[in-house]
Design a protein around this motif. Structure first.
Motif, PDB file in Angstrom:
ATOM      1  N   VAL A 115       0.834  -1.202   0.000  1.00  0.00           N
ATOM      2  CA  VAL A 115       0.000   0.000   0.000  1.00  0.00           C
ATOM      3  C   VAL A 115       0.870   1.254   0.000  1.00  0.00           C
ATOM      4  CG1 VAL A 115      -1.628   1.335   1.360  1.00  0.00           C
ATOM      5  CG2 VAL A 115      -1.973  -1.103   1.071  1.00  0.00           C
ATOM      6  N   ILE A 116       1.949   1.241   0.799  1.00  0.00           N
ATOM      7  CA  ILE A 116       2.813   2.423   0.861  1.00  0.00           C
ATOM      8  C   ILE A 116       3.597   2.593  -0.444  1.00  0.00           C
ATOM      9  CG2 ILE A 116       4.784   3.501   2.023  1.00  0.00           C
ATOM     10  CD1 ILE A 116       4.061   1.961   4.507  1.00  0.00           C
ATOM     11  N   ALA A 117       4.261   1.493  -0.860  1.00  0.00           N
ATOM     12  CA  ALA A 117       5.304   1.645  -1.870  1.00  0.00           C
ATOM     13  C   ALA A 117       4.797   1.457  -3.297  1.00  0.00           C
ATOM     14  CB  ALA A 117       6.429   0.675  -1.591  1.00  0.00           C
ATOM     15  N   ILE A 118       3.901   0.549  -3.522  1.00  0.00           N
ATOM     16  CA  ILE A 118       3.532   0.278  -4.908  1.00  0.00           C
ATOM     17  C   ILE A 118       2.166   0.885  -5.195  1.00  0.00           C
ATOM     18  CG2 ILE A 118       3.368  -1.491  -6.679  1.00  0.00           C
ATOM     19  CD1 ILE A 118       5.000  -3.290  -4.797  1.00  0.00           C
ATOM     20  N   SER A 119       1.134   0.180  -4.829  1.00  0.00           N
ATOM     21  CA  SER A 119      -0.218   0.683  -5.046  1.00  0.00           C
ATOM     22  C   SER A 119      -1.154  -0.295  -4.386  1.00  0.00           C
ATOM     23  CB  SER A 119      -0.522   0.772  -6.535  1.00  0.00           C
ATOM     24  OG  SER A 119      -1.879   0.516  -6.756  1.00  0.00           O
ATOM     25  N   ALA A 120      -2.176   0.215  -3.772  1.00  0.00           N
ATOM     26  CA  ALA A 120      -3.103  -0.668  -3.072  1.00  0.00           C
ATOM     27  C   ALA A 120      -3.685  -1.695  -4.029  1.00  0.00           C
ATOM     28  CB  ALA A 120      -4.221   0.150  -2.437  1.00  0.00           C
ATOM     29  N   ARG A 121      -3.741  -1.307  -5.316  1.00  0.00           N
ATOM     30  CA  ARG A 121      -4.389  -2.196  -6.275  1.00  0.00           C
ATOM     31  C   ARG A 121      -3.553  -3.420  -6.598  1.00  0.00           C
ATOM     32  NH1 ARG A 121      -6.193   2.203 -10.591  1.00  0.00           N
ATOM     33  NH2 ARG A 121      -5.999   0.468 -12.018  1.00  0.00           N
ATOM     34  N   SER A 122      -2.236  -3.335  -6.373  1.00  0.00           N
ATOM     35  CA  SER A 122      -1.405  -4.481  -6.739  1.00  0.00           C
ATOM     36  C   SER A 122      -1.208  -5.467  -5.590  1.00  0.00           C
ATOM     37  CB  SER A 122      -0.057  -4.027  -7.257  1.00  0.00           C
ATOM     38  OG  SER A 122       0.039  -2.648  -7.304  1.00  0.00           O
ATOM     39  N   THR A 123      -1.872  -5.241  -4.452  1.00  0.00           N
ATOM     40  CA  THR A 123      -1.674  -6.133  -3.306  1.00  0.00           C
ATOM     41  C   THR A 123      -1.827  -7.590  -3.692  1.00  0.00           C
ATOM     42  OG1 THR A 123      -2.818  -4.423  -2.092  1.00  0.00           O
ATOM     43  CG2 THR A 123      -2.280  -6.412  -0.892  1.00  0.00           C
ATOM     44  N   ASP A 124      -2.898  -7.889  -4.415  1.00  0.00           N
ATOM     45  CA  ASP A 124      -3.204  -9.292  -4.711  1.00  0.00           C
ATOM     46  C   ASP A 124      -2.151  -9.920  -5.615  1.00  0.00           C
ATOM     47  OD1 ASP A 124      -5.337  -9.382  -3.111  1.00  0.00           O
ATOM     48  OD2 ASP A 124      -6.849  -9.156  -4.679  1.00  0.00           O
ATOM     49  N   VAL A 125      -1.684  -9.161  -6.590  1.00  0.00           N
ATOM     50  CA  VAL A 125      -0.655  -9.696  -7.486  1.00  0.00           C
ATOM     51  C   VAL A 125       0.596 -10.008  -6.690  1.00  0.00           C
ATOM     52  CG1 VAL A 125       0.796  -9.199  -9.468  1.00  0.00           C
ATOM     53  CG2 VAL A 125      -1.553  -8.421  -9.447  1.00  0.00           C
ATOM     54  N   PHE A 126       0.967  -9.071  -5.817  1.00  0.00           N
ATOM     55  CA  PHE A 126       2.133  -9.237  -4.982  1.00  0.00           C
ATOM     56  C   PHE A 126       1.983 -10.485  -4.104  1.00  0.00           C
ATOM     57  CE2 PHE A 126       5.088  -7.923  -1.597  1.00  0.00           C
ATOM     58  CZ  PHE A 126       6.152  -7.534  -2.376  1.00  0.00           C
ATOM     59  N   LYS A 127       0.822 -10.600  -3.488  1.00  0.00           N
ATOM     60  CA  LYS A 127       0.531 -11.743  -2.624  1.00  0.00           C
ATOM     61  C   LYS A 127       0.675 -13.043  -3.407  1.00  0.00           C
ATOM     62  CE  LYS A 127      -2.694 -10.953   1.057  1.00  0.00           C
ATOM     63  NZ  LYS A 127      -4.098 -10.765   1.383  1.00  0.00           N
ATOM     64  N   ALA A 128       0.106 -13.038  -4.618  1.00  0.00           N
ATOM     65  CA  ALA A 128       0.148 -14.241  -5.439  1.00  0.00           C
ATOM     66  C   ALA A 128       1.588 -14.642  -5.722  1.00  0.00           C
ATOM     67  CB  ALA A 128      -0.603 -14.012  -6.742  1.00  0.00           C
ATOM     68  N   CYS A 129       2.420 -13.646  -6.058  1.00  0.00           N
ATOM     69  CA  CYS A 129       3.827 -13.959  -6.361  1.00  0.00           C
ATOM     70  C   CYS A 129       4.502 -14.551  -5.140  1.00  0.00           C
ATOM     71  CB  CYS A 129       4.560 -12.710  -6.825  1.00  0.00           C
ATOM     72  SG  CYS A 129       3.907 -12.069  -8.370  1.00  0.00           S
ATOM     73  N   VAL A 130       4.221 -13.971  -3.957  1.00  0.00           N
ATOM     74  CA  VAL A 130       4.843 -14.492  -2.734  1.00  0.00           C
ATOM     75  C   VAL A 130       4.402 -15.937  -2.486  1.00  0.00           C
ATOM     76  CG1 VAL A 130       4.962 -14.241  -0.240  1.00  0.00           C
ATOM     77  CG2 VAL A 130       5.153 -12.245  -1.696  1.00  0.00           C
ATOM     78  N   VAL A 131       3.104 -16.197  -2.657  1.00  0.00           N
ATOM     79  CA  VAL A 131       2.613 -17.567  -2.432  1.00  0.00           C
ATOM     80  C   VAL A 131       3.332 -18.530  -3.362  1.00  0.00           C
ATOM     81  CG1 VAL A 131       0.612 -19.068  -2.374  1.00  0.00           C
ATOM     82  CG2 VAL A 131       0.346 -16.660  -1.909  1.00  0.00           C
ATOM     83  N   ILE A 132       3.432 -18.155  -4.627  1.00  0.00           N
ATOM     84  CA  ILE A 132       4.038 -19.063  -5.597  1.00  0.00           C
ATOM     85  C   ILE A 132       5.493 -19.329  -5.230  1.00  0.00           C
ATOM     86  CG2 ILE A 132       4.721 -19.298  -8.011  1.00  0.00           C
ATOM     87  CD1 ILE A 132       2.182 -17.635  -8.682  1.00  0.00           C
ATOM     88  N   VAL A 133       6.228 -18.251  -4.902  1.00  0.00           N
ATOM     89  CA  VAL A 133       7.647 -18.425  -4.563  1.00  0.00           C
ATOM     90  C   VAL A 133       7.796 -19.291  -3.316  1.00  0.00           C
ATOM     91  CG1 VAL A 133       9.699 -17.219  -3.750  1.00  0.00           C
ATOM     92  CG2 VAL A 133       8.421 -16.326  -5.685  1.00  0.00           C
ATOM     93  N   VAL A 134       6.981 -18.988  -2.288  1.00  0.00           N
ATOM     94  CA  VAL A 134       7.093 -19.756  -1.040  1.00  0.00           C
ATOM     95  C   VAL A 134       6.783 -21.228  -1.281  1.00  0.00           C
ATOM     96  CG1 VAL A 134       6.012 -20.113   1.203  1.00  0.00           C
ATOM     97  CG2 VAL A 134       6.655 -17.830   0.501  1.00  0.00           C
ATOM     98  N   CYS A 135       5.737 -21.484  -2.058  1.00  0.00           N
ATOM     99  CA  CYS A 135       5.364 -22.875  -2.319  1.00  0.00           C
ATOM    100  C   CYS A 135       6.462 -23.586  -3.110  1.00  0.00           C
ATOM    101  CB  CYS A 135       4.062 -22.945  -3.091  1.00  0.00           C
ATOM    102  SG  CYS A 135       2.679 -22.518  -2.087  1.00  0.00           S
ATOM    103  N   LEU A 136       7.032 -22.882  -4.078  1.00  0.00           N
ATOM    104  CA  LEU A 136       8.095 -23.509  -4.860  1.00  0.00           C
ATOM    105  C   LEU A 136       9.294 -23.805  -3.969  1.00  0.00           C
ATOM    106  CD1 LEU A 136       7.975 -21.607  -8.249  1.00  0.00           C
ATOM    107  CD2 LEU A 136       7.260 -23.917  -7.743  1.00  0.00           C
ATOM    108  N   LEU A 137       9.571 -22.890  -3.024  1.00  0.00           N
ATOM    109  CA  LEU A 137      10.701 -23.112  -2.125  1.00  0.00           C
ATOM    110  C   LEU A 137      10.471 -24.348  -1.263  1.00  0.00           C
ATOM    111  CD1 LEU A 137      11.675 -19.562  -0.860  1.00  0.00           C
ATOM    112  CD2 LEU A 137      12.943 -21.064  -2.357  1.00  0.00           C
ATOM    113  N   GLN A 138       9.208 -24.605  -0.928  1.00  0.00           N
ATOM    114  CA  GLN A 138       8.908 -25.745  -0.063  1.00  0.00           C
ATOM    115  C   GLN A 138       8.840 -27.051  -0.830  1.00  0.00           C
ATOM    116  OE1 GLN A 138       5.417 -25.098   2.201  1.00  0.00           O
ATOM    117  NE2 GLN A 138       6.434 -23.714   3.617  1.00  0.00           N
ATOM    118  N   SER A 139       8.730 -26.966  -2.151  1.00  0.00           N
ATOM    119  CA  SER A 139       8.538 -28.191  -2.911  1.00  0.00           C
ATOM    120  C   SER A 139       9.879 -28.878  -3.156  1.00  0.00           C
ATOM    121  CB  SER A 139       7.854 -27.845  -4.239  1.00  0.00           C
ATOM    122  OG  SER A 139       8.397 -28.587  -5.276  1.00  0.00           O
TER     123      SER A 139
END
Lengths: 353, 425
Positions: free
Chosen positions: B295-319
């Motif tokens: 919200v501070i740095a990018i845009s409130a609208r991109s929260t979900d995209v950012f979240k999605a990228c984090v989920v994907i990276v975290v899941c890949l790291l765990q796989s």
């Protein structure tokens, strides 16, 4: 999905050993759905006039036309043993892309191609991650849901109107089927045309294609085999990975198509459209008798599931006093009923084999 | 050092730290905590307060996931309890009365308890898959909440006692933080100082075996769903009290997803069998900090995209597949057959991992696992050129050469953590 259920898909191989009653046993679920739908329509026709008039029945299709592709795609995924939580968001993404590109002056055919490719592409990505890195479908499609919904909001945070002539034509187009004669209380007769929309025909065309692919093609049989037992399918030499990727591509394609139908229906692209539709799609598939553990189910069942949901919403529409909450509770109760039924049927089959 | 780096909480903690630093860079007053009217204020406190309901829900979710289950109905349960408490307070004669608020809270928690028991019954007694069983309440629960509030949005204001749960202060600290912290501590003590945690994990590994070993598997599964329901109910009270509004359609919307995300980020596997409450806590903080940062740095609208990228990276790291694939592409030249499917998402990260190839080789050579390994610099070059065809390489290696994959995995032990450093930052 993790499951402690006995794998009901295994029982499909026990055909010759089934007892004579069991011959139609595999249609128990779908049959129950048909009976239930008939009862609901009958009760509705007793409660409200015109509940089962021709136009009202066709409106069951017309008003839920975008749910049909979602349920069809979900059927493929669930039969293969997965789940797709991203369909509602992909549908919204499809409608938003369509509206944005049309506003930018793209021709309608190009827009349609781009939207369908975008949905399939996202499905390809999700399917690849699921099959290659063995990430649970639940989490991978959850991420895809966030991604698609986020992309919608990045593209636009408000709904965009569509004024393209082709989309308008599909939105307003009416295909007359037959004429109905109704007599009202004062004895005056009125002749009205019973019609359907092009969207419904598109959706039904998709259903027909899905039916043929799932039940009469090699790929369809592979989907059932993978859902029944992934390791057995692999040992039989079936391409498990390719099948798993394909079902998510199909689901993404269907969700994008639903997005197009949604943009026809509302003449707009809406970034917050279809929140919770993944649940409706899953509910329709479950009500239609598809086993959530995978390996068993029918496309037609899912369409019947959509019609059942549509009937519940029709109750709400015909009766203005009904609390919206009750429609949700009714859907929940129906899902529960079918899950318990499946559990019962599955355990009985398990005991038999 | 290696033991420290391989601790499973290190990487989530590092991510959290990185996010906090990023926040501080984006907003220089981020870490400042001021005292106004004797109460603590500041962005950090806000994050903690917003995280409180997610922490609660994720706490219950952690135990449920540890038994190899999942609870999708938490958002709906939060909506039921929040709606009922708000409805009762609004309908009462004296909103400010403590007795009224206590009754409202008590009954609301009782409803959450019943909801949890319902889920537990479906899962443990009827033996329905957790995802399916909780789907029922997820669908119907919000409907029930709508029926309770009669499709209205409620505003349970003028009730200081109720406001305390979500928006009030106690001893200068927001009450919701204290409440969530207390329940977290209680859960941690109960699961880690008694045998309960081990029993839950054993049920998660194999319910049937634990039953045969004398563990009451059904009871334990039942209990974790009840606990999850209670936590969700409390979170619902917190949410409605904090916003002084109760809309059955939006109380705790998607909180189940945030909670599952927090659990997964915290290192608890969705396959069950082990759990980390501290990891869940860090996961919940990561989610809230991430939202704030975006919200501070990018845009409130991109929260979900950012979240999605984090989920994907975290899941890949765990796989394990992704790990072995990474080690594989960096370690050797596995191109066996030329078939280029689209490169996987993680391919973007491969070049970044190149500087570590030297370490990997050194390790592999030291263990004598791969005598044919060329010198570090040569492999580094290979890895860089191969990153574009990683898809085919990985596929070929996986399907054609189980031995190679195996050895790749066996060398993966120590260096794995080195890749994390690069990929997560």
């Amino acid at each position: 999905m993790t499951t402690t259920l006995p794998p009901a898909g295994l029982t499909g191989t026990a055909g010759p050993r089934r007892r004579s009653i069991g011959r139609f046993g595999k249609y128990t679920q779908v049959g129950t759905t048909v009976v239930l739908l008939a009862i609901m329509l009958f009760v509705g026709s007793l409660l409200y006039p015109n509940f089962t008039s021709g136009q009202a029945l066709l409106d069951l299709f017309g008003k839920n036309v975008f749910l049909i592709p979602l349920a069809v795609g979900m059927t493929f995924v669930i039969i293969s043993g997965g789940i797709d939580l991203s369909v509602g968001a992909v549908m919204a993404l499809g409608s938003v892309i369509a509206a944005t590109l049309l506003a930018a002056g793209w021709p309608a055919w190009a827009v349609i191609v781009v939207v369908l490719l975008a949905g399939s592409g996202l499905g390809l990505f999700v399917g690849y991650v699921i099959s290659r890195f063995e990430i649970q479908p639940f989490i991978a499609t959850l991420a895809a849901m966030f991604l698609a919904r986020g992309l919608c909001l990045v593209i636009t945070d408000r709904s965009i109107a569509i004024d393209n002539s082709f989309f308008q034509a599909l939105n307003l187009g009416k295909i007359g089927l037959w004429e109905s004669t109704t007599t009202n209380l004062r004895g005056r007769t009125r002749v009205a045309e019973v019609y359907t929309t092009p969207s419904v025909l598109i959706a039904l065309g998709l259903v027909l294609m899905a039916f043929l692919v799932l039940h009469y093609s090699r790929f369809g049989r592979t989907v059932y085999a993978v859902g029944g037992s992934e390791s057995s399918a692999g040992l039989m030499g079936l391409s498990v990975q390719r099948t798993k990727i394909s079902v998510y591509v199909i689901s993404g394609f269907c969700a994008a198509l639903a997005g197009l139908l949604f943009s026809f229906y509302t003449a707009s692209g809406d970034p917050v459209a279809g929140i919770g539709y993944e649940l409706n799609a899953i509910a329709a598939v479950v009500i239609g008798g598809t086993l959530l553990a995978g390996g068993s189910g029918y496309v037609i069942g899912s369409v019947l599931g959509v019609l059942t949901l549509g009937t519940i919403y029709a109750y709400k529409e015909f009766d203005g006093d009904l609390n919206t909450g009750w429609t949700r509770v009714m859907i929940g109760v129906l899902v529960l009923f079918f899950i318990v039924l499946q559990r019962f049927v599955a355990s009985r089959r398990w005991a038999r084999t | 050092m290696k033991a420290f780096l391989s601790h499973r909480l290190v990487w989530p903690a590092a991510v959290l730290l990185a996010l906090l630093v990023a926040n501080q860079v984006a907003n220089h007053s981020f870490l400042s905590i001021t005292v106004q009217d004797g109460n603590l204020f500041g962005p950090l406190i806000d994050i903690l307060r917003r995280a409180a309901p997610v922490v609660l829900v994720a706490l219950g979710m952690t135990l449920v996931i540890a038994t190899r289950g999942i609870d999708l109905s938490v958002g709906a349960v939060a909506a039921i309890s929040g709606s009922w408490a708000s409805m009762y307070i609004i309908g009462s004669a004296d909103r400010a009365s403590v007795g009224v608020v206590l009754t409202a809270i008590g009954v609301a928690l009782l409803m959450a308890l019943v909801a949890g028991m319902w889920n537990g019954f479906l899962v443990s007694v009827l033996g329905i898959q957790p995802i399916v069983a909780t789907l029922v309440l997820m669908t119907a629960g919000r409907g029930l909440a709508q029926v309770i509030t009669d499709e209205k949005i409620l505003y349970p204001d003028n009730s200081p006692a109720y406001k305390l749960i979500g928006g009030g202060y106690l001893l200068a600290v927001p009450f919701s933080i204290l409440l969530a912290g207390a329940i977290f501590a209680l859960t941690a003590v109960l699961t880690r100082k008694t045998a309960l945690g081990t029993l839950i994990e054993s049920v998660g590994v194999n319910p049937e075996a634990s039953r045969l070993a004398g563990v009451r598997a059904r009871t334990i599964i039942f209990i974790v769903y009840v606990f999850s329901g209670l936590c969700a109910g409390l979170a619902g009270l917190m949410l409605t009290s904090n916003s002084t509004s109760a809309d059955p359609n939006s109380i705790g919307l998607f909180i189940e997803l945030d909670a599952i995300l927090a659990v997964v980020i915290g290192g608890t596997s969705l396959a069950g069998g082990r759990f980390s409450l501290a990891g869940t806590l860090i996961g919940a903080f990561i989610i809230e900090t991430m939202d704030t940062f975006v919200v501070i740095a990018i845009s409130a609208r991109s929260t979900d995209v950012f979240k999605a990228c984090v989920v994907i990276v975290v899941c890949l790291l765990q796989s394990p597949q992704a790990r072995s694939w990474l080690v594989h592409t960096v370690l050797r030249r596995p191109v066996r057959r030329p078939a280029p499917p689209p490169p996987p998402p993680a391919a973007v990260d491969a070049p970044v991992a190149v500087p570590d190839a030297g370490t990997l080789i050194a390790d592999a050579a030291a263990t004598g696992d791969d005598p044919s390994a060329p010198t570090g610099s040569a492999v580094t070059g290979n890895a860089a050129t191969e990153s574009s065809v990683t898809g085919s390489a990985a596929t070929a290696a996986d399907s054609m050469d189980p031995a190679a994959t195996g050895s790749g995995r066996s060398t993966a032990g120590a260096p794995r953590s080195d890749e994390y450093t690069v990929r997560t930052r």
